[in-house]
Design an enzyme around this catalytic site. Structure first.
Site, PDB file in Angstrom:
ATOM      1  N   HIS A   1     -17.363   2.333  -3.673  1.00 21.70           N
ATOM      2  CA  HIS A   1     -17.333   0.993  -4.402  1.00 21.70           C
ATOM      3  C   HIS A   1     -16.112   0.219  -4.197  1.00 21.70           C
ATOM      4  O   HIS A   1     -15.304   0.185  -5.070  1.00 21.70           O
ATOM      5  CB  HIS A   1     -17.478   1.208  -5.878  1.00 21.70           C
TER       6      HIS A   1
ATOM      7  N   HIS B   1     -15.050  -4.026  -2.775  1.00 18.79           N
ATOM      8  CA  HIS B   1     -15.336  -5.457  -2.661  1.00 18.79           C
ATOM      9  C   HIS B   1     -14.477  -6.038  -1.467  1.00 18.79           C
ATOM     10  O   HIS B   1     -13.255  -6.281  -2.048  1.00 18.79           O
ATOM     11  CB  HIS B   1     -15.570  -6.370  -3.819  1.00 18.79           C
TER      12      HIS B   1
ATOM     13  N   ARG C   1     -15.079  -8.905   0.164  1.00 15.21           N
ATOM     14  CA  ARG C   1     -15.016 -10.509   0.250  1.00 15.21           C
ATOM     15  C   ARG C   1     -15.381 -11.062   1.566  1.00 15.21           C
ATOM     16  O   ARG C   1     -15.159 -12.192   1.612  1.00 15.21           O
ATOM     17  CB  ARG C   1     -13.694 -10.926  -0.640  1.00 15.21           C
TER      18      ARG C   1
ATOM     19  N   ASN D   1     -22.180  -8.353  -1.946  1.00 13.77           N
ATOM     20  CA  ASN D   1     -21.751  -9.484  -2.448  1.00 13.77           C
ATOM     21  C   ASN D   1     -20.774 -10.298  -1.648  1.00 13.77           C
ATOM     22  O   ASN D   1     -19.867 -10.681  -2.282  1.00 13.77           O
ATOM     23  CB  ASN D   1     -21.464  -9.314  -4.010  1.00 13.77           C
TER      24      ASN D   1
ATOM     25  N   HIS E   1     -25.675  -1.631 -10.913  1.00 14.68           N
ATOM     26  CA  HIS E   1     -24.777  -2.513 -11.750  1.00 14.68           C
ATOM     27  C   HIS E   1     -25.716  -2.718 -13.222  1.00 14.68           C
ATOM     28  O   HIS E   1     -26.484  -3.606 -12.786  1.00 14.68           O
ATOM     29  CB  HIS E   1     -24.096  -3.762 -10.933  1.00 14.68           C
TER      30      HIS E   1
ATOM     31  N   HIS F   1     -19.875   2.116 -11.955  1.00 11.75           N
ATOM     32  CA  HIS F   1     -18.734   1.887 -13.291  1.00 11.75           C
ATOM     33  C   HIS F   1     -19.040   2.397 -14.689  1.00 11.75           C
ATOM     34  O   HIS F   1     -19.249   1.312 -15.480  1.00 11.75           O
ATOM     35  CB  HIS F   1     -18.055   0.571 -13.130  1.00 11.75           C
TER      36      HIS F   1
ATOM     37  N   ASN G   1     -15.594  -6.136 -15.123  1.00  9.12           N
ATOM     38  CA  ASN G   1     -16.884  -6.152 -15.811  1.00  9.12           C
ATOM     39  C   ASN G   1     -17.619  -4.887 -15.393  1.00  9.12           C
ATOM     40  O   ASN G   1     -17.502  -4.549 -13.890  1.00  9.12           O
ATOM     41  CB  ASN G   1     -17.739  -7.310 -15.115  1.00  9.12           C
TER      42      ASN G   1
ATOM     43  N   ASP H   1     -13.971   0.386  -7.633  1.00  8.41           N
ATOM     44  CA  ASP H   1     -14.364  -1.106  -7.964  1.00  8.41           C
ATOM     45  C   ASP H   1     -13.346  -2.170  -7.482  1.00  8.41           C
ATOM     46  O   ASP H   1     -13.149  -3.285  -8.336  1.00  8.41           O
ATOM     47  CB  ASP H   1     -14.787  -1.199  -9.266  1.00  8.41           C
TER      48      ASP H   1
ATOM     49  N   HIS I   1      -8.905 -10.980  -6.361  1.00 10.15           N
ATOM     50  CA  HIS I   1      -9.156 -12.384  -6.478  1.00 10.15           C
ATOM     51  C   HIS I   1      -7.779 -13.051  -6.280  1.00 10.15           C
ATOM     52  O   HIS I   1      -6.721 -12.499  -6.022  1.00 10.15           O
ATOM     53  CB  HIS I   1      -9.577 -12.755  -7.822  1.00 10.15           C
TER      54      HIS I   1
END
Length: 430
Positions: A60, A62, A64, A94, A179, A232, A278, A305, A309
């Site tokens: 898991h 991300h 981007r 995503n 999720h 998660h 989250n 996860d 950012h």
């Protein structure tokens, strides 16, 4: 291709440790034992007792990329994974465009191979565009190489859609990772509902946001007799539900993040969005419950996860910043330092390693990762359990530095990472 002899390591293999050497030749694990001779041209590394493990596996992350490359890229995200000892990671869908077709999955996998420093597995979305609506062609995305399907970042709001997805994914033989989040119960919350939210003066998120959708999904997975993986997991009630479902024969597996193991909402220092994620950080009782779930096997694996950012985004406070923290570079060290290293800890080093290597590999039926076997690809991590180092944002390989562990001293930092026998990360020496 360089060959390596790793000498004087504490090698973890098949649930046990032994002190000795490991030889890497032509990208493979060639031999292990004691007092191995170094063939001509082999680079010898004296590990001085450091821990040698299978490369870590993360189901898991991300990355981007494409669409939000100001936050992360395939190159920087995979470099962060290598710095944390991960040799296999699975990228969530995503991104923009969403990999929701065979063509897009193939395009993503090509980029993952060409630009990644580690093995990158690719999720497809559950629904077209990762929004409410029709499901993807599960057989087609599996045939294109998708490791699983997920709408991570968004819960499936429609029970009918989840029913169709569970049945479709099961028929195609592709894992589904969900999720769990019921949007109608969020009420604008930004951290866990309770005393800390009241103290800071921000709206809270009730636990039923997670548990109500999890209960629905477990019922549907039982009815469909379909495999179902929970992303998660964060609450004591959720752990109890998964434990009961497993006992009832539901084909459910679950992951927990380092931050939900290590941090509670009481650790939030104020209006600091580096503690906003989250699902949110929960209570101390929830932390204890997810740890117990990991210890007793109710929770099958640890997943980071990893969610980078920009600093500008995270400067907007709890009410204005996006959810998520980076995790790849601190995951093993943070858990080892806080839950394994202290005397009397409930979590053993063996259980931690299994939850970050063979555990995730077994959940998705991944071959040739999560273990050290002669003749297999030399995906190897080396950790220094004895030397502490301060987590510094400027040292991160990730573009994101949004981590609550910055400034802390952690043990068990990665010293070397090998992928297919190539040295892709080596810690700088003092």
């Amino acid at each position: 291709m360089n060959n390596f002899l790793l000498q004087n390591g504490n090698i973890y293999m098949n649930g046990s440790f032994f002190k000795g050497d490991l030889l890497i030749e032509n990208g493979k694990v060639a031999a292990f034992g004691t007092w191995l001779a170094a063939p001509a041209g082999t680079t010898v590394i004296d590990l001085d007792g450091k821990l040698v493990t299978p490369g870590l596996v993360d189901l898991h992350v991300h990355l981007r990329d494409p669409g939000q490359t100001d936050k992360e890229t395939i190159a920087t995200g995979s470099a962060a994974a290598a710095r944390g000892g991960f040799t296999t990671i699975a990228a969530m869908p995503n991104v923009d465009p969403v990999p929701d077709s065979a063509e897009r999955v193939k395009a993503m996998l090509k980029r993952d191979r060409n630009e990644g420093k580690v093995h990158i597995l690719q999720y497809a979305s559950i629904t077209k565009g990762r929004v409410e609506g029709p499901c993807v062609d599960f057989a087609a995305v599996k045939a294109a190489g998708a490791v699983g399907v997920s709408n991570d970042g968004s819960g499936i709001q429609s029970a009918a859609t989840m029913w169709q997805a569970l049945n479709g994914a099961a028929k195609a033989g592709i894992p589904l990772a969900e999720h769990v989040e019921e949007n109608s119960l969020k009420f604008g919350g930004v951290i866990n509902a309770g005393a800390k939210a009241e103290e800071i003066g921000v709206p809270g998120i009730i636990g039923s946001v997670e548990t109500s959708q999890l209960a629905r999904d477990l019922a549907l997975a039982k009815a469909a007799n379909a495999p179902y993986h929970v992303c998660h997991l964060s609450m004591a009630d959720s752990v109890a539900m998964v434990r009961a479902a497993k006992a009832a024969g539901v084909k459910v597996t679950a992951e927990v993040t380092p931050h939900h193991l290590l941090l509670s909402d009481s650790d939030i220092p104020g209006d600091d969005a580096n503690f906003k994620m989250n699902p949110p950080l929960r209570s101390e009782a929830d932390c204890a419950a997810v740890l117990q779930g990991l210890v007793d096997g109710t929770i099958d694996c640890i997943a980071t996860d990893h969610a980078p950012h920009t600093a500008a985004e995270k400067s907007k406070g709890l009410c204005g910043a996006p959810n998520g923290i980076t995790g790849s570079e601190t995951a093993f060290a943070a858990i080892y330092t806080k839950l394994v290293r202290p005397e009397g800890s409930k979590l053993t080093l063996t259980r931690l390693l299994d939850a970050m290597t063979s555990g995730p590999a077994q959940i998705f039926g991944l071959q040739h990762c999560g273990s050290i076997l002669p003749g297999d690809a030399a995906d190897i991590a080396v950790f220094d359990l004895e030397r502490g180092a301060e987590v510094k944002a400027e040292d991160f390989a990730s573009k994101g530095t949004n981590s609550p562990f910055v400034g802390q001293t952690l043990y068990g930092n990665c010293a070397y990472t090998f992928v297919d026998g190539e040295l892709v990360y080596a810690a700088e020496e003092d």
